[in-house]
Design a protein around this motif. Sequence first.
Motif, PDB file in Angstrom:
ATOM      1  N   ALA A   1      15.202 -54.458 -54.251  1.00 49.81           N
ATOM      2  CA  ALA A   1      15.252 -55.664 -53.469  1.00 49.81           C
ATOM      3  C   ALA A   1      14.680 -56.821 -54.314  1.00 49.81           C
ATOM      4  CB  ALA A   1      14.735 -55.618 -52.186  1.00 49.81           C
ATOM      5  N   VAL A   2      15.459 -57.923 -54.671  1.00 52.17           N
ATOM      6  CA  VAL A   2      15.127 -58.810 -55.666  1.00 52.17           C
ATOM      7  C   VAL A   2      14.617 -60.121 -54.982  1.00 52.17           C
ATOM      8  CG1 VAL A   2      16.270 -60.182 -57.478  1.00 52.17           C
ATOM      9  CG2 VAL A   2      16.892 -57.760 -57.342  1.00 52.17           C
ATOM     10  N   ILE A   3      13.612 -60.756 -55.501  1.00 54.64           N
ATOM     11  CA  ILE A   3      13.162 -61.956 -55.582  1.00 54.64           C
ATOM     12  C   ILE A   3      13.679 -62.647 -56.711  1.00 54.64           C
ATOM     13  CG2 ILE A   3      11.458 -63.584 -55.013  1.00 54.64           C
ATOM     14  CD1 ILE A   3       9.601 -61.462 -54.327  1.00 54.64           C
ATOM     15  N   ARG A   4      14.743 -63.590 -56.747  1.00 53.66           N
ATOM     16  CA  ARG A   4      15.417 -64.052 -57.622  1.00 53.66           C
ATOM     17  C   ARG A   4      14.769 -64.887 -58.660  1.00 53.66           C
ATOM     18  NH1 ARG A   4      16.177 -68.823 -59.977  1.00 53.66           N
ATOM     19  NH2 ARG A   4      16.189 -69.634 -57.990  1.00 53.66           N
ATOM     20  N   GLU A   5      13.832 -65.752 -57.737  1.00 51.68           N
ATOM     21  CA  GLU A   5      12.932 -66.674 -58.566  1.00 51.68           C
ATOM     22  C   GLU A   5      11.752 -65.881 -59.646  1.00 51.68           C
ATOM     23  OE1 GLU A   5      11.948 -70.978 -57.381  1.00 51.68           O
ATOM     24  OE2 GLU A   5      10.523 -69.561 -56.480  1.00 51.68           O
ATOM     25  N   ALA A   6      11.591 -64.617 -59.231  1.00 51.10           N
ATOM     26  CA  ALA A   6      10.621 -63.814 -59.769  1.00 51.10           C
ATOM     27  C   ALA A   6      10.965 -63.089 -61.047  1.00 51.10           C
ATOM     28  CB  ALA A   6       9.977 -62.801 -59.050  1.00 51.10           C
TER      29      ALA A   6
ATOM     30  N   LEU B   1      17.080 -55.119 -65.011  1.00 51.93           N
ATOM     31  CA  LEU B   1      17.690 -54.992 -63.862  1.00 51.93           C
ATOM     32  C   LEU B   1      19.097 -54.647 -64.123  1.00 51.93           C
ATOM     33  CD1 LEU B   1      16.382 -58.135 -61.690  1.00 51.93           C
ATOM     34  CD2 LEU B   1      15.939 -55.454 -61.178  1.00 51.93           C
ATOM     35  N   ARG B   2      19.797 -55.099 -65.126  1.00 54.21           N
ATOM     36  CA  ARG B   2      21.056 -54.608 -65.485  1.00 54.21           C
ATOM     37  C   ARG B   2      21.218 -53.389 -66.113  1.00 54.21           C
ATOM     38  NH1 ARG B   2      22.662 -60.196 -68.838  1.00 54.21           N
ATOM     39  NH2 ARG B   2      23.838 -61.321 -67.272  1.00 54.21           N
ATOM     40  N   SER B   3      20.070 -52.928 -66.748  1.00 57.26           N
ATOM     41  CA  SER B   3      20.011 -51.501 -67.335  1.00 57.26           C
ATOM     42  C   SER B   3      19.786 -50.730 -66.162  1.00 57.26           C
ATOM     43  CB  SER B   3      19.018 -51.486 -68.372  1.00 57.26           C
ATOM     44  OG  SER B   3      18.788 -50.118 -68.681  1.00 57.26           O
ATOM     45  N   LEU B   4      19.194 -50.913 -65.166  1.00 56.14           N
ATOM     46  CA  LEU B   4      18.904 -49.930 -64.128  1.00 56.14           C
ATOM     47  C   LEU B   4      20.281 -49.701 -63.256  1.00 56.14           C
ATOM     48  CD1 LEU B   4      15.474 -51.230 -62.600  1.00 56.14           C
ATOM     49  CD2 LEU B   4      15.915 -49.265 -63.808  1.00 56.14           C
ATOM     50  N   GLN B   5      21.068 -50.637 -63.027  1.00 53.20           N
ATOM     51  CA  GLN B   5      22.336 -50.617 -62.393  1.00 53.20           C
ATOM     52  C   GLN B   5      23.289 -50.044 -63.318  1.00 53.20           C
ATOM     53  OE1 GLN B   5      25.095 -53.766 -60.390  1.00 53.20           O
ATOM     54  NE2 GLN B   5      25.625 -53.923 -62.464  1.00 53.20           N
ATOM     55  N   ASP B   6      23.518 -50.261 -64.491  1.00 55.45           N
ATOM     56  CA  ASP B   6      24.500 -50.005 -65.675  1.00 55.45           C
ATOM     57  C   ASP B   6      24.327 -48.674 -65.886  1.00 55.45           C
ATOM     58  OD1 ASP B   6      25.832 -52.494 -65.172  1.00 55.45           O
ATOM     59  OD2 ASP B   6      24.844 -53.320 -66.781  1.00 55.45           O
ATOM     60  N   ASP B   7      23.059 -48.350 -66.437  1.00 61.28           N
ATOM     61  CA  ASP B   7      22.722 -46.883 -67.095  1.00 61.28           C
ATOM     62  C   ASP B   7      22.453 -45.911 -66.190  1.00 61.28           C
ATOM     63  OD1 ASP B   7      23.275 -48.493 -69.456  1.00 61.28           O
ATOM     64  OD2 ASP B   7      20.955 -48.892 -69.712  1.00 61.28           O
TER      65      ASP B   7
ATOM     66  N   GLU C   1      20.857 -49.626 -57.223  1.00 61.37           N
ATOM     67  CA  GLU C   1      21.735 -50.724 -56.642  1.00 61.37           C
ATOM     68  C   GLU C   1      20.557 -51.852 -56.713  1.00 61.37           C
ATOM     69  OE1 GLU C   1      23.330 -50.800 -52.270  1.00 61.37           O
ATOM     70  OE2 GLU C   1      21.306 -49.831 -52.422  1.00 61.37           O
ATOM     71  N   ILE C   2      21.169 -53.187 -56.469  1.00 59.68           N
ATOM     72  CA  ILE C   2      20.281 -54.228 -56.876  1.00 59.68           C
ATOM     73  C   ILE C   2      20.874 -55.164 -55.712  1.00 59.68           C
ATOM     74  CG2 ILE C   2      19.842 -56.183 -58.321  1.00 59.68           C
ATOM     75  CD1 ILE C   2      19.090 -53.413 -59.510  1.00 59.68           C
ATOM     76  N   GLY C   3      19.855 -55.565 -54.822  1.00 57.66           N
ATOM     77  CA  GLY C   3      20.394 -56.189 -53.680  1.00 57.66           C
ATOM     78  C   GLY C   3      19.163 -57.476 -53.445  1.00 57.66           C
TER      79      GLY C   3
ATOM     80  N   ALA D   1      25.322 -65.371 -55.165  1.00 59.64           N
ATOM     81  CA  ALA D   1      25.951 -66.105 -56.172  1.00 59.64           C
ATOM     82  C   ALA D   1      25.482 -65.668 -57.513  1.00 59.64           C
ATOM     83  CB  ALA D   1      26.111 -67.475 -56.044  1.00 59.64           C
ATOM     84  N   TYR D   2      23.841 -65.666 -57.430  1.00 57.44           N
ATOM     85  CA  TYR D   2      23.329 -65.506 -58.907  1.00 57.44           C
ATOM     86  C   TYR D   2      23.656 -63.945 -59.296  1.00 57.44           C
ATOM     87  CZ  TYR D   2      19.633 -64.435 -62.312  1.00 57.44           C
ATOM     88  OH  TYR D   2      18.951 -64.052 -63.196  1.00 57.44           O
ATOM     89  N   LEU D   3      23.527 -63.198 -58.334  1.00 59.77           N
ATOM     90  CA  LEU D   3      23.485 -61.592 -58.619  1.00 59.77           C
ATOM     91  C   LEU D   3      25.055 -61.293 -59.075  1.00 59.77           C
ATOM     92  CD1 LEU D   3      21.567 -59.998 -55.895  1.00 59.77           C
ATOM     93  CD2 LEU D   3      20.836 -60.343 -58.143  1.00 59.77           C
ATOM     94  N   GLY D   4      26.216 -61.948 -58.227  1.00 59.55           N
ATOM     95  CA  GLY D   4      27.470 -61.678 -58.650  1.00 59.55           C
ATOM     96  C   GLY D   4      27.860 -62.425 -60.057  1.00 59.55           C
ATOM     97  N   LYS D   5      27.071 -63.536 -60.377  1.00 59.00           N
ATOM     98  CA  LYS D   5      27.523 -64.177 -61.680  1.00 59.00           C
ATOM     99  C   LYS D   5      26.979 -63.284 -62.866  1.00 59.00           C
ATOM    100  CE  LYS D   5      26.237 -68.107 -64.403  1.00 59.00           C
ATOM    101  NZ  LYS D   5      25.711 -69.551 -64.212  1.00 59.00           N
ATOM    102  N   ASN D   6      25.839 -62.521 -62.549  1.00 60.02           N
ATOM    103  CA  ASN D   6      25.308 -61.849 -63.763  1.00 60.02           C
ATOM    104  C   ASN D   6      25.788 -60.212 -63.650  1.00 60.02           C
ATOM    105  OD1 ASN D   6      23.198 -63.273 -65.271  1.00 60.02           O
ATOM    106  ND2 ASN D   6      22.881 -64.093 -63.115  1.00 60.02           N
ATOM    107  N   GLY D   7      26.731 -59.970 -62.973  1.00 57.88           N
ATOM    108  CA  GLY D   7      27.466 -58.650 -63.172  1.00 57.88           C
ATOM    109  C   GLY D   7      26.945 -57.653 -62.144  1.00 57.88           C
ATOM    110  N   PHE D   8      26.249 -58.070 -61.170  1.00 57.25           N
ATOM    111  CA  PHE D   8      25.774 -56.860 -60.334  1.00 57.25           C
ATOM    112  C   PHE D   8      26.912 -56.885 -59.067  1.00 57.25           C
ATOM    113  CE2 PHE D   8      21.902 -58.599 -62.018  1.00 57.25           C
ATOM    114  CZ  PHE D   8      21.428 -57.848 -62.566  1.00 57.25           C
ATOM    115  N   ARG D   9      26.953 -55.791 -58.855  1.00 60.15           N
ATOM    116  CA  ARG D   9      28.243 -55.085 -58.088  1.00 60.15           C
ATOM    117  C   ARG D   9      28.096 -55.840 -56.708  1.00 60.15           C
ATOM    118  NH1 ARG D   9      26.448 -49.803 -59.891  1.00 60.15           N
ATOM    119  NH2 ARG D   9      27.570 -49.619 -61.936  1.00 60.15           N
TER     120      ARG D   9
END
Length: 358
Positions: free
Chosen positions: A163-168, A180-186, A190-192, A222-230
């Motif tokens: 569970a992400v606080i985007r500003e953090a 975060l990308r590595s946790l998802q892609d590798d 799940e990043i929410g 929008a940020y999560l989608g723009k940065n490749g999170f599913r």
Amino acid sequence: VLTVGDGLSYASLTSTALKFDTAGKDLAVRYRLSSTLATRALELEISNDRSFKDGYRWQFADRSDHVGAGYSYDGEWVQIFLSFADAAVIGRPRRRGLTAARLRIQDNGRPVTVHWQEISLVDEPRQLFPHGVATICLDDIYQTQYTYARPVLDAHGFPATVAVIREAIGLDHSMSLEQLRSLQDDLGWEIGCHSDSLAVHRATDLGVPLSVLDSDLRPELAYLGKNGFRNDKFLAYPSGLWDPGVLRVASQHRLPGRLDMSRTQGAFPPSDPYKLRACGIISSAPGGRSASEVKGYIDAAAENLSWLILIFHKIVRGSPVQRTECALSDFEEIIAHLAGSGLRVRTIGQVMRLARSV
């Protein structure tokens, strides 16, 4: 049904002329309360006899400090699924040949009205999850979730839900975007969503107007989608607080919503996708839930095919100081116990996809 307001008596609705079986089933109760804070106990009892000497009892009152911290809300109809993981066993009951049911309410000194609508049966997920299912949630993107929790989970092949606080993102003591990308892609994690801003996270979703909540949630998505999170996303309500308006915002974005309360375990499929029940405050600090308690929850979920959601925050070496801190040794102990339980470990999105298909 209206209580008398003495904080002692129970007001009951009883039937002793029934005939039903609960083998392979959970129970579902639909009700409405006039005041959640004034409710000390809500109970369902089922029995093999008219005197309730051999049976099962569930206690599912929120017992929370304020409205929106539990499962019920004043004046709102609620349906809750009750797993046998939470049932107290009375005498020597059998899940077949049940003949009596009783619903009871007790107030805490102020009269409460409860409308009971129905009790029904729900199939256990025996085919999909023959030993139940668990989800591991990591809130607030602490750096130690990456450095300490990730290797422990990876050793067992377990995914987690973050569970992400985007500003953090990228701040000291927080995970970076690359991590975060590595946790998802590798690793298939799940990043929410938790909140876009630190201010909304601190205020909670109840502490801001709905327009602010919506304007906070949209840029995070929008940020999560723009940065490749599913596209599979969820919303962990900050501090687990909600009201009907918060649920409407989550539903408008088609985001499952996760609470932070564990009076009862969740079921599959969930009784309400916008109020997923979870076990939080896992810590050996005063007021936290110990590793031993959590292992008991795991055993009960595996035996009774529940959906158990576990929430962790900061993983620390040594002794925790705050309830949001979990000792690495306790985390390792809990995850090892989970690995031996037979529970399948899935993310919130994975479980919800299956729930939508049944």
